[in-house]
Design an enzyme around this catalytic site. Structure first.
Site, PDB file in Angstrom:
ATOM      1  N   PHE A   9      27.644 -17.694  -7.151  1.00  0.00           N
ATOM      2  CA  PHE A   9      26.563 -18.623  -7.451  1.00  0.00           C
ATOM      3  C   PHE A   9      25.261 -17.866  -7.203  1.00  0.00           C
ATOM      4  O   PHE A   9      25.171 -17.059  -6.278  1.00  0.00           O
ATOM      5  CB  PHE A   9      26.623 -19.919  -6.619  1.00  0.00           C
ATOM      6  CG  PHE A   9      25.529 -20.844  -7.032  1.00  0.00           C
ATOM      7  CD1 PHE A   9      25.573 -21.462  -8.262  1.00  0.00           C
ATOM      8  CD2 PHE A   9      24.399 -21.034  -6.250  1.00  0.00           C
ATOM      9  CE1 PHE A   9      24.523 -22.258  -8.722  1.00  0.00           C
ATOM     10  CE2 PHE A   9      23.351 -21.834  -6.691  1.00  0.00           C
ATOM     11  CZ  PHE A   9      23.417 -22.445  -7.923  1.00  0.00           C
ATOM     12  N   THR A  10      24.258 -18.129  -8.028  1.00  0.00           N
ATOM     13  CA  THR A  10      23.011 -17.342  -8.039  1.00  0.00           C
ATOM     14  C   THR A  10      22.409 -17.108  -6.652  1.00  0.00           C
ATOM     15  O   THR A  10      22.287 -15.966  -6.202  1.00  0.00           O
ATOM     16  CB  THR A  10      21.992 -18.054  -8.942  1.00  0.00           C
ATOM     17  OG1 THR A  10      21.896 -19.423  -8.532  1.00  0.00           O
ATOM     18  CG2 THR A  10      22.421 -18.001 -10.403  1.00  0.00           C
ATOM     19  N   ASP A  52      31.246 -23.453   0.646  1.00  0.00           N
ATOM     20  CA  ASP A  52      30.042 -24.022   0.042  1.00  0.00           C
ATOM     21  C   ASP A  52      30.416 -25.450  -0.351  1.00  0.00           C
ATOM     22  O   ASP A  52      30.999 -25.693  -1.406  1.00  0.00           O
ATOM     23  CB  ASP A  52      29.605 -23.204  -1.177  1.00  0.00           C
ATOM     24  CG  ASP A  52      28.325 -23.763  -1.790  1.00  0.00           C
ATOM     25  OD1 ASP A  52      27.982 -24.930  -1.513  1.00  0.00           O
ATOM     26  OD2 ASP A  52      27.669 -23.034  -2.571  1.00  0.00           O
ATOM     27  N   PHE A 101      16.200 -16.256 -13.836  1.00  0.00           N
ATOM     28  CA  PHE A 101      16.310 -17.438 -14.697  1.00  0.00           C
ATOM     29  C   PHE A 101      15.261 -18.494 -14.357  1.00  0.00           C
ATOM     30  O   PHE A 101      14.896 -19.299 -15.205  1.00  0.00           O
ATOM     31  CB  PHE A 101      17.714 -18.056 -14.609  1.00  0.00           C
ATOM     32  CG  PHE A 101      18.106 -18.487 -13.214  1.00  0.00           C
ATOM     33  CD1 PHE A 101      18.667 -17.587 -12.334  1.00  0.00           C
ATOM     34  CD2 PHE A 101      17.891 -19.778 -12.789  1.00  0.00           C
ATOM     35  CE1 PHE A 101      19.016 -17.976 -11.041  1.00  0.00           C
ATOM     36  CE2 PHE A 101      18.235 -20.188 -11.504  1.00  0.00           C
ATOM     37  CZ  PHE A 101      18.795 -19.275 -10.631  1.00  0.00           C
ATOM     38  N   TYR A 121       8.449 -34.267  17.042  1.00  0.00           N
ATOM     39  CA  TYR A 121       8.701 -32.845  16.776  1.00  0.00           C
ATOM     40  C   TYR A 121      10.105 -32.474  17.255  1.00  0.00           C
ATOM     41  O   TYR A 121      10.834 -31.733  16.579  1.00  0.00           O
ATOM     42  CB  TYR A 121       7.659 -31.963  17.477  1.00  0.00           C
ATOM     43  CG  TYR A 121       7.784 -30.513  17.069  1.00  0.00           C
ATOM     44  CD1 TYR A 121       7.080 -30.018  15.977  1.00  0.00           C
ATOM     45  CD2 TYR A 121       8.650 -29.648  17.745  1.00  0.00           C
ATOM     46  CE1 TYR A 121       7.219 -28.703  15.568  1.00  0.00           C
ATOM     47  CE2 TYR A 121       8.803 -28.333  17.343  1.00  0.00           C
ATOM     48  CZ  TYR A 121       8.080 -27.860  16.255  1.00  0.00           C
ATOM     49  OH  TYR A 121       8.233 -26.566  15.847  1.00  0.00           O
ATOM     50  N   LYS A 171      22.594 -32.534  -3.540  1.00  0.00           N
ATOM     51  CA  LYS A 171      23.634 -32.905  -4.516  1.00  0.00           C
ATOM     52  C   LYS A 171      24.443 -34.085  -3.967  1.00  0.00           C
ATOM     53  O   LYS A 171      23.982 -35.218  -4.024  1.00  0.00           O
ATOM     54  CB  LYS A 171      24.535 -31.712  -4.814  1.00  0.00           C
ATOM     55  CG  LYS A 171      23.900 -30.660  -5.738  1.00  0.00           C
ATOM     56  CD  LYS A 171      22.959 -29.749  -5.061  1.00  0.00           C
ATOM     57  CE  LYS A 171      22.588 -28.531  -5.871  1.00  0.00           C
ATOM     58  NZ  LYS A 171      21.585 -27.702  -5.201  1.00  0.00           N
ATOM     59  N   ARG A 180      23.121 -20.915 -18.242  1.00  0.00           N
ATOM     60  CA  ARG A 180      24.020 -20.393 -17.220  1.00  0.00           C
ATOM     61  C   ARG A 180      24.850 -19.285 -17.872  1.00  0.00           C
ATOM     62  O   ARG A 180      26.005 -19.463 -18.216  1.00  0.00           O
ATOM     63  CB  ARG A 180      24.950 -21.476 -16.656  1.00  0.00           C
ATOM     64  CG  ARG A 180      24.273 -22.627 -15.962  1.00  0.00           C
ATOM     65  CD  ARG A 180      23.926 -22.417 -14.507  1.00  0.00           C
ATOM     66  NE  ARG A 180      22.761 -21.605 -14.255  1.00  0.00           N
ATOM     67  CZ  ARG A 180      22.186 -21.508 -13.045  1.00  0.00           C
ATOM     68  NH1 ARG A 180      22.655 -22.190 -12.028  1.00  0.00           N
ATOM     69  NH2 ARG A 180      21.143 -20.738 -12.858  1.00  0.00           N
TER      70      ARG A 180
END
Ligand code: PM9
Length: 463
Positions: free
Chosen positions: A130-131, A221, A455, A78, A264, A388
């Site tokens: 960005f969303t 980001d 979306f 943990y 990514k 998009r």
């Protein structure tokens, strides 16, 4: 005398395939039924009904044998898992940030950084929205302001660094609202919604000088930072002889902190983190993570996931890996260009973006041309991409009106190390045949519209 053409120009995947996952081609009738049931939203299709899945490169990567071996070394304690310390060491080594908090994925880190830095009434300038990033900024009481260069909104512009920030736009905002109302500038690279377009190191240095002068923080980001580093190496003077790792480290040096969706660049299926050189922000994030994610030494992840991330960092900076990735996108673009398919130029780092406004000229933006095109490609061949455009842009929280972005795109995104050139050829032929039939295609209307990130779950009917 005519110059000799170089023979050795091809590249090949820097791996051989050891495990395979069968995929199945379905017939058009079945796909028509699936698309209708999914409300013509490719996010609502079952993966089993998809032939070639180019919805996203997020968490859809194939891990290496080195990463899978690491999964067996998961320390599932943990508190204080040794995989956490391995990951932290690699975050320090490759991103150069001393402090680090793991999260289950990128938006959890976005949530924390937005809550920590933004106050009600603040403005957050960035190189295109960005969303999930913008939503968390808005939920924290901020207003996102787009300060990307104009070229980024023009699919045809060949600008090599369409992810650059326009310093005049940034300066104008500072003059209008005052630097105190701007907690940080949010810079992504490459810019996802612009078509995977990078920023240059020169632009980054200028933005850093500007923000320093005005005492504004600069946050990164860094979800696909290695792709940005690859474009810098290819396109910017002075970087040709530097390694991806060196460019990444130099890039991060200019930022106060960064957040990453590890799904990514890091070649894994789940994970994210926040890393910073700001001790105060770190302490707040370390405290906040126990409320929303889990203890600060696992942040919602299993030990084995953190080990895969730690090893993924080592692989993501390998030149052959990143070159194959970007060149695969370029190959897809070059094949589509033979059929004169309208696309965002230059080809991006993670995906090909079809220009749906030009592809389906007869469909007005409020009948969702990109949403329509993504579902038509799926019906044609089982290839799944995503919208998009106006659907992704959502509604303005103040006015409730649809935001109408200049870019109305379909994204065909390449998971890392998953598909071969022949899959791409099938995708290309499908898009070319939909292009031939384009005049018979009709638009869509909303039948269900969720409040947030519509979306993902919105449903449509054919007009
Ligand atoms: N990006 C993508 O497919 C997955 C969700 S949106 C369809 O491109 C950036 C630049 C991203 C991103 C996710 C996130 C959020 C932050 N920044 O999905 O929460 O591209 O891990 O990361 C997606 P998570």
């Amino acid at each position: 005398m005519a110059k000799k053409k170089a023979i050795k120009q091809s590249w090949a995947e820097p791996f051989k395939i050891k495990v395979v996952e069968p995929i199945k081609m379905t017939d058009r009738k079945h796909r028509e039924k699936c698309a209708k049931e999914a409300g013509y939203n490719t996010f609502l299709l079952k993966s089993a009904d998809v032939y070639i899945d180019l919805l996203t490169d997020s968490g859809t990567n194939a891990m290496s044998d080195y990463q899978w071996a690491g999964m067996m070394l998961g320390d599932e304690a943990y508190a204080g898992s040794k995989n956490f310390y391995h990951l932290w060491d690699n975050v320090k080594k490759y991103y150069g940030m001393p402090y680090f908090v793991p999260t289950h994925q990128g938006r959890a880190a976005e949530h924390m950084i937005s809550k920590i830095l933004i106050k009600e009434g603040d403005y957050i300038p960035g190189n295109m929205y960005f969303t999930t990033t913008r939503l968390h900024q808005e939920l924290a009481g901020g207003t996102f302001v787009d300060v990307i260069i104009d070229e980024a909104h023009d699919p045809a512009s060949e600008h090599p660094f369409k992810g650059n920030i326009d310093l005049k736009k940034l300066e104008k905002l500072v003059k209008e609202v005052g630097a105190k109302k701007i907690p940080y500038v949010s810079m992504a690279g490459p810019v996802n919604m612009a078509g995977g377009q990078p920023f240059s190191m020169k632009n980054l240095q200028e933005v850093r000088d500007f923000t320093k002068k005005h005492k504004i923080k600069l946050w990164f980001d860094a979800t696909r930072a290695c792709e940005n580093a690859f474009f810098v190496k290819e396109r910017e003077k002075g970087y040709q002889d530097k390694t991806i790792a060196q460019i990444l480290k130099e890039m991060c040096k200019y930022f106060d902190g960064l957040w990453v969706s590890a799904k990514k660049d890091l070649l894994v299926n789940i994970g994210g983190f926040l890393a910073t050189r700001d001790r105060k922000v770190y302490q707040e994030a370390r405290n906040m993570v126990v409320v929303y994610e889990g203890l600060h030494t696992y942040g919602g992840l299993a030990g084995r996931d953190m080990e895969a991330m730690a090893r993924g960092i080592e692989e993501m900076v390998e030149y052959e890996n990143i070159r194959m990735r970007v060149k695969q996108v370029e190959y897809a673009g070059m094949q589509l260009a033979k059929y004169k398919i309208p696309m965002v130029q230059p080809y991006g780092g993670h995906a090909i973006f079809l220009d749906a406004k030009k592809f389906l000229r007869h469909i007005p933006q409020d009948q969702f041309p990109a949403q329509t095109l993504a579902s038509e490609i799926y019906i044609d061949s089982g290839v799944r991409g995503m919208e998009r455009g106006i659907v992704s842009a959502g509604r303005d929280p103040e006015t409730g009106e649809n935001r109408k972005p200049k870019l109305e795109l379909v994204r065909l995104t390449f998971p890392r190390r998953v598909y071969t050139q022949s899959h791409i050829d099938v995708m290309v032929e499908s898009i070319a045949s939909v292009y031939e039939e384009r005049k018979s295609i009709k638009g869509l209307k909303f039948v269900y519209e969720p409040k947030y990130l519509r979306f993902f779950q919105g449903k449509f009917e054919k007009l």
